[in-house]
Design an enzyme around this catalytic site. Structure first.
Site, PDB file in Angstrom:
ATOM      1  N   GLN A  87      -4.048   5.202  -6.267  1.00 45.68           N
ATOM      2  CA  GLN A  87      -5.003   4.523  -5.862  1.00 45.68           C
ATOM      3  C   GLN A  87      -5.914   3.715  -6.956  1.00 45.68           C
ATOM      4  OE1 GLN A  87      -6.537   7.826  -3.202  1.00 45.68           O
ATOM      5  NE2 GLN A  87      -7.124   5.906  -1.875  1.00 45.68           N
ATOM      6  N   CYS A  89      -9.489   5.975   4.490  1.00 43.90           N
ATOM      7  CA  CYS A  89      -9.066   5.994   3.260  1.00 43.90           C
ATOM      8  C   CYS A  89      -9.566   4.999   2.666  1.00 43.90           C
ATOM      9  CB  CYS A  89      -7.290   5.816   3.340  1.00 43.90           C
ATOM     10  SG  CYS A  89      -6.580   5.633   1.756  1.00 43.90           S
ATOM     11  N   LEU A  90      -9.685   5.302   1.160  1.00 45.39           N
ATOM     12  CA  LEU A  90     -10.620   4.391   0.374  1.00 45.39           C
ATOM     13  C   LEU A  90      -9.497   3.092   0.013  1.00 45.39           C
ATOM     14  CD1 LEU A  90     -12.149   6.781  -2.276  1.00 45.39           C
ATOM     15  CD2 LEU A  90     -13.287   5.532  -0.331  1.00 45.39           C
ATOM     16  N   GLY A 143     -11.717  12.345  -1.866  1.00 42.85           N
ATOM     17  CA  GLY A 143     -10.328  12.581  -2.507  1.00 42.85           C
ATOM     18  C   GLY A 143     -10.129  11.336  -3.181  1.00 42.85           C
ATOM     19  N   HIS A 156      -3.858  14.283   2.923  1.00 42.90           N
ATOM     20  CA  HIS A 156      -3.852  12.995   2.838  1.00 42.90           C
ATOM     21  C   HIS A 156      -3.556  12.683   1.384  1.00 42.90           C
ATOM     22  CE1 HIS A 156      -6.194   9.173   3.754  1.00 42.90           C
ATOM     23  NE2 HIS A 156      -6.303   9.081   2.372  1.00 42.90           N
ATOM     24  N   GLU A 157      -4.028  13.263   0.415  1.00 40.25           N
ATOM     25  CA  GLU A 157      -3.969  13.051  -0.975  1.00 40.25           C
ATOM     26  C   GLU A 157      -2.464  13.074  -1.441  1.00 40.25           C
ATOM     27  OE1 GLU A 157      -6.058  11.093  -2.021  1.00 40.25           O
ATOM     28  OE2 GLU A 157      -7.798  11.817  -0.661  1.00 40.25           O
ATOM     29  N   HIS A 168      -0.336  10.515  -0.139  1.00 40.96           N
ATOM     30  CA  HIS A 168      -0.500   9.229  -1.115  1.00 40.96           C
ATOM     31  C   HIS A 168       0.483   9.367  -2.280  1.00 40.96           C
ATOM     32  CE1 HIS A 168      -3.941   6.881  -0.137  1.00 40.96           C
ATOM     33  NE2 HIS A 168      -4.461   7.622  -0.067  1.00 40.96           N
TER      34      HIS A 168
HETATM   35 NI    NI Z   1      -6.363   7.533   1.077  1.00 45.01          NI
END
Ligand code: NI
Length: 173
Positions: free
Chosen positions: A51, A88-89, A46, A130-131, A134
């Site tokens: 991001q 998380c990226l 995701g 999660h997204e 963000h």
């Molecule tokens: Ni993340």
């Protein structure tokens, strides 16, 4: 399109409440395509627009080849609890178990601007939470009682099915 650099924790854009998209049309396509390319290249499951440095309420998820693109998503109902492992990226090299709802019901627009409603359970539900976090400037680390709960992961670790949210490592993923 293009793989873009992923913004890392500490960058203020990750802490902003992203803006709603007012006009959903083809002008969003380059952003959406870059988000998909960047998510796949990481690899992750995701990605939210902030991001890659764009403070708009746009998110993508891809699990088992099923791609979901949502604009202006909102969680309207939750059910159940679990505490899955998450990464998380934008927080590379760590994972932690995070309290999440087991199921969420989401209202959003798709990339054609049509209303969509969907239910996500388990990993898909976790990724939706999660997204959407963000888009509100929230990172999973904010949901931990203590940062001691973070576990370091070694580079190269592969994502394990059913255990990772966005990416169980960017080191890994
Ligand atoms: Ni993340």
């Amino acid at each position: 399109m293009a793989v873009r650099p992923i913004v890392q924790i500490g960058d203020p854009i990750l802490r902003q409440k992203a803006k709603r998209v007012k006009h959903i049309d083809r002008s969003l396509d380059p952003l959406i395509e870059d988000m998909i390319d960047t998510m796949r290249a990481a690899p992750g499951i995701g990605l939210a627009a902030p991001q890659i440095g764009v403070s708009l309420r746009v998110m993508v998820i891809e699990i088992d080849g099923e791609l979901t693109v949502l604009i202006n998503p909102e969680i309207v109902k939750r059910e159940g609890e679990w505490e899955p492992e998450e990464g998380c990226l934008s927080v590379t090299g760590y994972v932690a178990n995070v309290k999440r709802s087991w199921a969420v019901w989401v209202r959003a627009k798709n990339r054609q601007g049509r209303d969509v409603r969907l239910k996500g359970e388990g990993l898909f539900g976790q990724a939706l939470q999660h997204e959407i976090d963000h888009l509100d400037g929230i990172l999973y680390v904010d949901r931990l009682d203590s940062l001691d709960r973070l576990r370091k992961i070694e580079p190269g670790r592969k994502r394990r099915r059913g255990r990772a949210a966005e990416a169980v490592s960017q080191a890994a993923s």
